[in-house]
Design a protein around this motif. Structure first.
Motif, mmCIF file in Angstrom:
data_model
loop_
_atom_site.group_PDB
_atom_site.id
_atom_site.type_symbol
_atom_site.label_atom_id
_atom_site.label_comp_id
_atom_site.label_asym_id
_atom_site.label_seq_id
_atom_site.Cartn_x
_atom_site.Cartn_y
_atom_site.Cartn_z
ATOM 1 N N ILE A 92 0.844 -1.196 0.000
ATOM 2 C CA ILE A 92 0.000 0.000 0.000
ATOM 3 C C ILE A 92 0.884 1.253 0.000
ATOM 4 N N ASP A 93 0.443 2.307 -0.675
ATOM 5 C CA ASP A 93 1.206 3.549 -0.665
ATOM 6 C C ASP A 93 0.946 4.300 0.637
ATOM 7 N N ASP A 94 1.903 5.121 1.028
ATOM 8 C CA ASP A 94 1.828 5.819 2.312
ATOM 9 C C ASP A 94 0.599 6.713 2.421
ATOM 10 N N GLU A 95 0.244 7.387 1.334
ATOM 11 C CA GLU A 95 -0.891 8.308 1.368
ATOM 12 C C GLU A 95 -2.183 7.570 1.708
ATOM 13 N N THR A 96 -2.407 6.423 1.056
ATOM 14 C CA THR A 96 -3.622 5.649 1.311
ATOM 15 C C THR A 96 -3.593 5.041 2.706
ATOM 16 N N LEU A 97 -2.422 4.587 3.130
ATOM 17 C CA LEU A 97 -2.283 4.015 4.467
ATOM 18 C C LEU A 97 -2.660 5.048 5.521
ATOM 19 N N LYS A 98 -2.126 6.247 5.397
ATOM 20 C CA LYS A 98 -2.392 7.284 6.394
ATOM 21 C C LYS A 98 -3.836 7.793 6.321
ATOM 22 N N LYS A 99 -4.405 7.784 5.126
ATOM 23 C CA LYS A 99 -5.812 8.160 5.003
ATOM 24 C C LYS A 99 -6.687 7.142 5.735
ATOM 25 N N GLY A 100 -6.307 5.866 5.633
ATOM 26 C CA GLY A 100 -7.026 4.825 6.373
ATOM 27 C C GLY A 100 -6.896 5.021 7.874
ATOM 28 N N PHE A 101 -5.686 5.389 8.319
ATOM 29 C CA PHE A 101 -5.499 5.682 9.740
ATOM 30 C C PHE A 101 -6.434 6.799 10.193
ATOM 31 N N ASP A 102 -6.546 7.837 9.371
ATOM 32 C CA ASP A 102 -7.398 8.979 9.724
ATOM 33 C C ASP A 102 -8.852 8.555 9.898
ATOM 34 N N ILE A 103 -9.314 7.673 9.005
ATOM 35 C CA ILE A 103 -10.701 7.210 9.096
ATOM 36 C C ILE A 103 -10.918 6.418 10.381
ATOM 37 N N ILE A 104 -9.949 5.583 10.733
ATOM 38 C CA ILE A 104 -10.073 4.811 11.972
ATOM 39 C C ILE A 104 -10.131 5.745 13.173
ATOM 40 N N GLU A 105 -9.273 6.755 13.194
ATOM 41 C CA GLU A 105 -9.292 7.677 14.328
ATOM 42 C C GLU A 105 -10.597 8.466 14.386
ATOM 43 N N GLN A 106 -11.084 8.890 13.239
ATOM 44 C CA GLN A 106 -12.364 9.599 13.212
ATOM 45 C C GLN A 106 -13.486 8.708 13.751
ATOM 46 N N SER A 107 -13.423 7.439 13.406
ATOM 47 C CA SER A 107 -14.442 6.491 13.863
ATOM 48 C C SER A 107 -14.376 6.306 15.375
ATOM 49 N N VAL A 108 -13.162 6.172 15.903
ATOM 50 C CA VAL A 108 -12.990 6.029 17.355
ATOM 51 C C VAL A 108 -13.475 7.289 18.057
ATOM 52 N N ARG A 109 -13.081 8.451 17.529
ATOM 53 C CA ARG A 109 -13.459 9.724 18.140
ATOM 54 C C ARG A 109 -14.977 9.866 18.207
ATOM 55 N N LYS A 110 -15.634 9.445 17.165
ATOM 56 C CA LYS A 110 -17.092 9.570 17.130
ATOM 57 C C LYS A 110 -17.763 8.685 18.180
ATOM 58 N N LEU A 111 -17.112 7.586 18.503
ATOM 59 C CA LEU A 111 -17.737 6.598 19.389
ATOM 60 C C LEU A 111 -17.389 6.773 20.859
ATOM 61 N N VAL A 112 -16.386 7.582 21.170
ATOM 62 C CA VAL A 112 -16.030 7.817 22.563
ATOM 63 C C VAL A 112 -16.015 9.311 22.826
ATOM 64 N N LYS A 113 -15.883 9.687 24.074
ATOM 65 C CA LYS A 113 -15.842 11.109 24.425
ATOM 66 C C LYS A 113 -14.542 11.727 23.933
ATOM 67 N N GLU A 114 -14.379 13.031 24.086
ATOM 68 C CA GLU A 114 -13.200 13.714 23.621
ATOM 69 C C GLU A 114 -11.947 13.087 24.215
ATOM 70 N N PRO A 115 -10.900 12.912 23.398
ATOM 71 C CA PRO A 115 -9.701 12.215 23.850
ATOM 72 C C PRO A 115 -8.884 13.030 24.841
ATOM 73 N N VAL A 116 -8.000 12.304 25.539
ATOM 74 C CA VAL A 116 -7.058 12.952 26.438
ATOM 75 C C VAL A 116 -5.766 13.174 25.656
ATOM 76 N N PHE A 117 -5.280 14.396 25.593
ATOM 77 C CA PHE A 117 -4.042 14.705 24.894
ATOM 78 C C PHE A 117 -2.935 14.889 25.917
ATOM 79 N N ASN A 118 -1.785 14.255 25.662
ATOM 80 C CA ASN A 118 -0.652 14.362 26.574
ATOM 81 C C ASN A 118 0.432 15.219 25.942
#
Length: 420
Positions: free
Chosen positions: A394-420
């Motif tokens: 897989i190319d890096d651009e598509t890989l990272k776009k997939g990562f973004d979708i996963i994070e967006q999905s997690v964010r939608k399903l849980v409360k605001e994240p804790v940033f360190n």
């Protein structure tokens, strides 16, 4: 979807997780009949490690078909088979100092597992096989007997015999030495466990929850098998062909199994194909003693031979490993950023995921990711892991776009994240 719901058996499963009708795929992307694009982090459950419709493999296959190349040949000798055998030896086996005979047992993963179990019993004269908790090895009777999943075992409808289950690495906790436990059963004549014909194990358990066996554990298991004259079978059907970062998943452990089972991405193109590798001295088969109508898939020989071109270049493996590190970093950061996941990062290479202690959350993440244009599945007995299986090229651009979708999905399903 009406036609599938009306006429197809209730046994269908993946179409329930991905409720659309697909009609096109290329590289790491798929499109449905409505023209919607999806990034593929599923890769045919590990059968499409090089993505969809690879240009070089496709060109070789089209050329072969247009020239009236043989399609079906059982185990007759064919030019396509000969070319695959030679290239597999030259590109894969010889550089790794592996001396194996190649058997073509039939087209699927369970075919290679069944042949491995039969061969081990024939060579040793013993009947029992040791398998491990949460292992998955296929859906036919022999393979199911060494599979841990209760619901899949129940589907057999008959008793599953001549197999004993032992705890996988870290199955109970980090303090328990599961191999010491295993060997105690072998030492004690009152344990009720006979010396087995073979041990079968996945180095990374795909369907069982992306559980990783430590390299030291695998080395010790190899030594235990040698000490007790037990054949050592590695099931590399899903973890092999680069999925964990090297062609064979067991390479980093520095072991040489007696028997290796391979299928899924071996053809490179999603065409059914399996092989069983074993030490030459184990080749005690009588002609036709194990056979099958579709063990000579010449179209798969053609694409598998073309796929080996990737491995002829040492840079390819390094790139796969680099993408595996990117995936691991993403998952570790995601898990740290969203403690609501109550997660544990698991896996090796591009066979990775997060196990969530929140009931049903992994399935919800996978479902939401699909809604946002990413295909991935869950694993584990309770579907507690959302797992990432992107194509290894897989190319890096598509890989990272997939990562973004996963994070967006997690964010939608849980409360605001804790940033360190």
């Amino acid at each position: 979807m009406n036609i599938f719901e009306k006429y197809e058996s209730e046994v269908r499963s993946y179409c329930r997780s991905f409720p659309t009708v697909f009609n096109k795929a290329k590289g790491s992307k798929m499109w449905d009949e409505e023209g919607r694009e999806y990034i593929d982090f599923f890769s045919g459950a590990g059968a499409l490690n090089y993505g969809h419709n690879d240009d070089k493999m496709k060109a070789k296959l089209i050329e072969y078909i247009q020239n009236d190349g043989i399609t079906h040949s059982l185990d007759k000798a064919s030019t396509a088979k000969g070319e695959f055998i030679q290239k597999f030896n030259d590109v894969i086996l010889k550089p790794r100092k592996l001396d194996y005979k190649i058997m073509f047992p039939g087209p699927t993963g369970t075919n290679t597992v069944e042949s491995a179990l039969k061969l081990a019993r024939k060579v040793t004269g013993r009947t029992d096989i040791i398998s491990f908790t949460n292992g998955f090895h296929g859906m036919t009777i022999g393979s199911l007997s060494v599979t841990g999943n209760a619901s899949k075992r129940k589907g057999a409808g008959v008793p599953l015999q001549n197999a004993v289950t032992m705890p996988f690495d870290n199955y109970v906790n980090e303090d328990m030495d599961t191999l010491e436990y295993f060997e105690r059963f072998l030492e004690d004549g009152g344990s009720g466990v006979d010396i087995p014909a073979a041990v079968i194990v996945e180095t990374v358990q795909g369907e069982g929850g992306i559980n990783v066996a430590r390299f030291e554990w695998l080395k010790r298991l190899d030594e235990l098998c040698k000490r007790w004259d037990i054949l050592f079978i590695i099931d590399d059907v899903q973890a092999g062909v680069g999925r964990t970062g090297t062609f064979f998943s067991f390479e980093p452990a520095g072991i040489k199994p007696d028997i290796v089972c391979m299928s899924k991405s071996l053809s490179g193109y999603g065409v059914p194909f399996a092989i069983t590798l074993f030490r030459p001295e184990l080749d005690v088969w009588n002609p036709g003693e194990h056979n099958g109508t579709f063990r000579g898939n010449n179209h798969a020989f053609v694409t598998a031979t073309a796929a080996l071109d990737y491995w002829a270049d040492p840079k390819f493996e390094k790139e796969v490993q680099r993408k595996g590190k990117l995936t691991r970093e993403f998952l570790e950061n995601l898990n740290k950023k969203y403690p609501e996941l109550k997660g544990e990062v698991r896996g090796r290479g591009l066979m990775a995921g997060i196990a969530s202690d929140v009931e049903g959350l992994a399935s919800k993440v996978a479902a939401e990711a699909f809604n946002q244009g990413l295909i991935m599945e869950t694993s584990g007995f309770n579907d507690e892991v959302f797992k990432l299986f992107p194509a290894i090229n897989i190319d890096d651009e598509t890989l990272k776009k997939g990562f973004d979708i996963i994070e967006q999905s997690v964010r939608k399903l849980v409360k605001e994240p804790v940033f360190n």
